[in-house]
Write an enzyme that holds these catalytic residues in place. Sequence first.
Site, PDB file in Angstrom:
ATOM      1  N   GLY A 170       0.664  -0.949   0.184  1.00 35.04           N
ATOM      2  CA  GLY A 170      -0.331   0.325   0.559  1.00 35.04           C
ATOM      3  C   GLY A 170       0.700   1.181   0.213  1.00 35.04           C
ATOM      4  O   GLY A 170       0.852   2.254  -0.711  1.00 35.04           O
ATOM      5  N   THR A 171       2.075   1.300   0.308  1.00 35.60           N
ATOM      6  CA  THR A 171       3.089   2.208   1.133  1.00 35.60           C
ATOM      7  C   THR A 171       3.334   2.886  -0.366  1.00 35.60           C
ATOM      8  O   THR A 171       2.924   3.784  -0.730  1.00 35.60           O
ATOM      9  CB  THR A 171       3.768   2.519   2.284  1.00 35.60           C
ATOM     10  OG1 THR A 171       3.357   2.242   3.391  1.00 35.60           O
ATOM     11  CG2 THR A 171       4.988   2.984   1.705  1.00 35.60           C
ATOM     12  N   ASN A 190      -8.853   3.547   7.678  1.00 36.28           N
ATOM     13  CA  ASN A 190      -8.582   2.200   8.626  1.00 36.28           C
ATOM     14  C   ASN A 190      -8.860   3.219   9.696  1.00 36.28           C
ATOM     15  O   ASN A 190      -8.763   2.109  10.706  1.00 36.28           O
ATOM     16  CB  ASN A 190      -6.862   2.419   8.317  1.00 36.28           C
ATOM     17  CG  ASN A 190      -6.147   3.683   8.675  1.00 36.28           C
ATOM     18  OD1 ASN A 190      -6.592   4.979   8.192  1.00 36.28           O
ATOM     19  ND2 ASN A 190      -4.731   3.545   8.993  1.00 36.28           N
ATOM     20  N   GLN A 197      -8.173  -0.073   2.659  1.00 38.51           N
ATOM     21  CA  GLN A 197      -8.966  -0.612   3.923  1.00 38.51           C
ATOM     22  C   GLN A 197     -10.659  -0.553   2.987  1.00 38.51           C
ATOM     23  O   GLN A 197     -11.406  -1.443   4.372  1.00 38.51           O
ATOM     24  CB  GLN A 197      -9.062   0.370   5.063  1.00 38.51           C
ATOM     25  CG  GLN A 197      -7.538   0.617   6.106  1.00 38.51           C
ATOM     26  CD  GLN A 197      -7.352  -0.572   6.613  1.00 38.51           C
ATOM     27  OE1 GLN A 197      -8.031  -1.144   6.697  1.00 38.51           O
ATOM     28  NE2 GLN A 197      -6.301  -0.052   6.916  1.00 38.51           N
ATOM     29  N   SER A 205      -3.902  -3.638  -0.658  1.00 36.24           N
ATOM     30  CA  SER A 205      -2.522  -4.313  -0.148  1.00 36.24           C
ATOM     31  C   SER A 205      -3.545  -5.696  -0.213  1.00 36.24           C
ATOM     32  O   SER A 205      -4.366  -6.160   0.437  1.00 36.24           O
ATOM     33  CB  SER A 205      -2.128  -3.154   0.192  1.00 36.24           C
ATOM     34  OG  SER A 205      -1.381  -4.316   1.094  1.00 36.24           O
ATOM     35  N   ALA A 206      -1.901  -6.829  -0.087  1.00 42.84           N
ATOM     36  CA  ALA A 206      -1.768  -7.888  -0.105  1.00 42.84           C
ATOM     37  C   ALA A 206      -2.688  -8.572   1.598  1.00 42.84           C
ATOM     38  O   ALA A 206      -3.797  -9.455   1.651  1.00 42.84           O
ATOM     39  CB  ALA A 206      -1.674  -9.201  -0.497  1.00 42.84           C
ATOM     40  N   HIS A 207      -1.832  -7.678   2.550  1.00 42.26           N
ATOM     41  CA  HIS A 207      -1.697  -7.934   3.573  1.00 42.26           C
ATOM     42  C   HIS A 207      -2.719  -7.921   4.422  1.00 42.26           C
ATOM     43  O   HIS A 207      -3.705  -8.265   5.625  1.00 42.26           O
ATOM     44  CB  HIS A 207      -0.599  -7.809   4.339  1.00 42.26           C
ATOM     45  CG  HIS A 207      -0.609  -6.663   4.710  1.00 42.26           C
ATOM     46  ND1 HIS A 207      -0.656  -6.161   6.573  1.00 42.26           N
ATOM     47  CD2 HIS A 207      -0.107  -5.379   4.022  1.00 42.26           C
ATOM     48  CE1 HIS A 207      -0.640  -4.820   6.192  1.00 42.26           C
ATOM     49  NE2 HIS A 207      -0.480  -4.304   5.188  1.00 42.26           N
ATOM     50  N   THR A 265      12.121  -7.659 -10.714  1.00 43.25           N
ATOM     51  CA  THR A 265      12.186  -8.687 -10.589  1.00 43.25           C
ATOM     52  C   THR A 265      10.512  -8.815  -9.832  1.00 43.25           C
ATOM     53  O   THR A 265      10.495  -8.595  -8.595  1.00 43.25           O
ATOM     54  CB  THR A 265      12.682  -9.486 -10.089  1.00 43.25           C
ATOM     55  OG1 THR A 265      13.882  -9.428 -10.721  1.00 43.25           O
ATOM     56  CG2 THR A 265      12.371 -10.876 -10.166  1.00 43.25           C
ATOM     57  N   CYS A 312       1.027   1.919  12.162  1.00 43.55           N
ATOM     58  CA  CYS A 312       1.793   2.454  12.178  1.00 43.55           C
ATOM     59  C   CYS A 312       2.912   3.398  12.549  1.00 43.55           C
ATOM     60  O   CYS A 312       3.718   3.872  12.462  1.00 43.55           O
ATOM     61  CB  CYS A 312       1.782   2.728  10.983  1.00 43.55           C
ATOM     62  SG  CYS A 312       1.087   1.412   9.312  1.00 43.55           S
TER      63      CYS A 312
END
Lengths: 388, 378
Positions: B71-72, B151, B181, B201-203, B239, B324
């Site tokens: 995300g960042t 968030n 979010q 974002s994945a997490h 990569t 964060c």
Amino acid sequence: MKEVLLIKLGEVVLKGLNRRGFEDVLLKNIRMSLKKVGNFSVSISQSTIYVLPVDDKSDIDNAVEKISKIFGIAAFSRACAAQKNMDDIKLKAQEYLKDKLEFAKTFKVESKRADKRFPMKSPEISAEIGGHILEKFPNIKVDVHNPDVTIMVEIRESGAYISADVFAGAGGLPVGTADKAMVLISGGIDSPVAAWMMAKRGVQLKAIHFASPPYTSPRAEQKVHELLERVSLYSGSIELITVPFTEIQENIKNKCPEEFFTIIMRRIMMQIAQRIALDYNCKALITGESLGQVASQTMHAIACTQEPLTMPVFRPLIGMDKDEIVSISRKINTFEISIQPYEDCCTVFTPKHPKTKPILKYVKQAESTVDFKPLIDECIKNIKVLNI
Amino acid sequence: MKEIYLDNSATTIVCKNAADKILELLTLKYGNPSSLHEKGIEAENELKVARSIIAKSLDCDTREIYFTSGGTESNNLALFGAAFARKKFGNRIVTTEIEHSSVLESAYELERLGFEVVYLKPDKYGYVSKNDISDAINKDTILVSIMMVNNELGSILPVDCVKKIIKQNNSSALLHIDAVQAYGKMLVKPHKLGADLLTISAHKVHGPKGVGALFISKGVKILPRIFGGLQEERIRPGTQAAPLIAGFGEAVKEFGDINKRLVEIQELRDYCVSKLEQLERIHINSACEAIPYVINFSTCLFRSETILHYLGARNIYVSSGSACSKGKKSHVLESALKDKKLIDSAIRVSFSKYSTKEDVDIFINALSDGIKKLVRSN
């Protein structure tokens, strides 16, 4: 080419008949510290300690790093060993200092003949080595007042040594020559600096930390571990005693007048610290107090926290300004850890308007609302001990 | 003691299939997706699969998905990439005070570089009004960056109206939506929302940490932030983290019926709020209309950290604000709540699809015990 470290003793040399004892502790500390970075032989002769790498695994750069943090050392240098004849000394000097001399404009040679059996006198040695260098490095000139490179040649019993880098040592007295003391550490900027300063005077450190979960963060405890790790690079390993302080703090908060919270808390902390210090064979307490820094560090407040104690309390920061303390904490790399913002025992339940001039009589009155004795006993029963 | 994890806005547990997939790519399909040989193709195929799953979830083309480290990075890429690409059209950027730090810090840096940035103020629920957005956007505006769901408070911002407002105000600004979010919790369809750029974002959706994506609408040009090879159309060279991307794909594959789950979570949220309201002096900071996955409340009696650690010792995990900014005061709460007592005692509970009523009961019981036992701060 064999590189060695030559270590010059600090204040230790002034210790008269006790000198031998101080030297032994210093040698032990050096050996302990170097153990982690390889195999080194450590010996003393003529007021100089020699550190020689024994095998290839022994990295001299890592040894320099370690030596620079050992108290009791005034200065040390990296040197190249040579045979005690002028031909070998010239050859080694030329090779060992090649990288330096090629980029320098000026140099001088200083010689010291500790082994008086060596046939040449110091000025003669300097002149001959200097002549050789001028011949081999045509771009460099002699400047005896302000040289870029100073070549030191020492003729000692054990051999000849050539060096160009002299480093300042950490100063002070070898840790372990001044008994044990227990430092009260919360996680702020001051206490690690106070601990470091006392270790510098030869004190072997124990540490005590008060934890009040859930009001304080587990990260505050972690922070204390990290801080002590940094300090231990200078002081050697530190035993940390963590005291479960929640119940006492809850009692103070619930039953004592707000304006006295901090002063009562500190009085109890000091008493617990003294009792544990005695159990651990410590002869003094150490705090990071600095006069007038906060309400609990005024002269009145210090008098109140001192009152229940019989042990001396060392407050090495008492006359220092915050910026002076910060500059030491930066030097010993504790600052960045100290400023992480977690709740610790000193930030819990801070009164809005603490008394800056508490009077002992009233503090004692306020304190008497709670029977702290059994609570203190319980605390001490449940301490955690960790070696850092 | 059962682990009760109610901090899903910070991060989520990686789902089994994603974890298996990641291991498969780490140990078997370990090729470089850019390699010409079969081992490379094998990995490249996994990227293709993940890209198409994610594109499908966003109702967009696979070529509009650019993988990043999270995300960042996506937010940084969106802000800097758009600001510099559109510099010749104007100088003004519009965002809000309650964005994630990756948007705000990027905005501060753009300000230092000479852009004019307008920060819209939220109301006490973390909502930003359409009128305020409209007032801020002028002809000189080149970028509007607004989050879809906050968030910390769970507030749902009116991002769907922003493109229309931009057009009404005769602006050519690009619209960036930080949907980190919102993604996986409610339908996120960038084309429908009028987004030019959109961050996911994945997490936060049971995928791995270290991977995310930026949606860049077809035809929209932004400039890269880093330079290197040909990967991700040179917008994000380097990569690709094939194992993480493949894991991301697997996690998205398991979204299921998002709207149906939203109803279930709403019930869970209502249940939890009703229980919270029975406790002494609890103040719910999140609005009723907020996304039900997030409940922000203040105990008014205890510092956030005290409750957090009290629950933590009982294997119950909540948050005291944004994860964060460790221990520091939350800029979102300061901007929205204003009242110091509410800010200092704020707790965030955030659900995931794995949260249950039983979890809520255990949490409420522990919280209620804590409120009784703990000593109140001033």
